[in-house]
Design a protein around this motif. Structure first.
Motif, mmCIF file in Angstrom:
data_model
loop_
_atom_site.group_PDB
_atom_site.id
_atom_site.type_symbol
_atom_site.label_atom_id
_atom_site.label_comp_id
_atom_site.label_asym_id
_atom_site.label_seq_id
_atom_site.Cartn_x
_atom_site.Cartn_y
_atom_site.Cartn_z
ATOM 1 N N TYR A 123 0.823 -1.229 0.020
ATOM 2 C CA TYR A 123 0.088 0.033 0.034
ATOM 3 C C TYR A 123 0.851 1.228 0.095
ATOM 4 C CZ TYR A 123 -3.957 -3.294 1.127
ATOM 5 O OH TYR A 123 -4.649 -4.255 0.772
ATOM 6 N N SER B 192 -9.442 -5.961 2.351
ATOM 7 C CA SER B 192 -8.572 -6.930 1.716
ATOM 8 C C SER B 192 -8.822 -8.287 2.240
ATOM 9 C CB SER B 192 -7.137 -6.442 2.163
ATOM 10 O OG SER B 192 -7.040 -6.614 3.602
ATOM 11 N N PRO C 226 -6.057 2.203 0.625
ATOM 12 C CA PRO C 226 -5.444 2.037 -0.498
ATOM 13 C C PRO C 226 -5.673 2.828 -1.971
ATOM 14 C CG PRO C 226 -5.871 0.009 -0.099
ATOM 15 C CD PRO C 226 -6.449 0.786 0.946
#
Length: 162
Positions: free
Chosen positions: A49, A118, A129
């Protein structure tokens, strides 16, 4: 307004450089941890990220330094039309930056409203991100505006007529 845009570009550049320097820490830590057979669950994802932010926030510096790619075929054929080609390029860059900003905001909105995280143990909300996309587009847009208002052509030592 232009000085504010320049300051925002400088902040984005500073963040990119800082991220580049700080990235060594978790990468080194992960390498050492793996050598002791104790890998982390956070190092890979956080550095990934950080690289994303580094790349997108670096847009402002890339425009300022003339480091974005350019197709110079027409400019080499018609060097006396450089001003026209520079304006066309800058307008196209502004339009592209608006596309990046709007697409990035859409991706973020979709991730926020659908609570997408995620697929790792960290379960980072993906809007975090994805925030790099519209911020990078904003940097690209603002620095291109600064370049246009200051009348500075993109820096490129390889162009004909420089």
């Amino acid at each position: 307004m232009i000085s504010l845009a320049q300051k925002i570009g400088q902040v984005m550049t500073a963040i990119s450089v800082t991220l580049m320097i700080l990235l060594c820490i978790p990468i080194a830590y992960e390498a050492i941890a793996r050598s002791f057979n104790a890998p982390t669950v956070w190092a890979f994802e956080t550095t990934l990220y950080a690289f994303i932010f580094l790349g997108f926030l670096g847009n402002a510096l890339a425009v300022q330094k003339g480091a974005h790619f350019r197709v110079t075929l027409l400019l080499e054929l018609f060097p006396n039309k450089r001003h026209v080609f520079d304006r066309i390029s800058e307008i196209a860059t502004l339009l592209f930056a608006l596309l990046i900003i709007s697409s990035g905001i859409y991706f973020m909105w979709y991730s926020i409203t659908n609570e997408i995280v995620s697929a790792t143990l960290l379960e980072v909300p993906l809007w975090i991100p994805q925030l790099a996309i519209p911020l990078g587009g904003l940097g690209l847009f603002l620095q291109t505006l600064v370049q246009m208002t200051n009348g500075e052509p993109p820096v490129d030592a390889n162009l004909v007529g420089d």
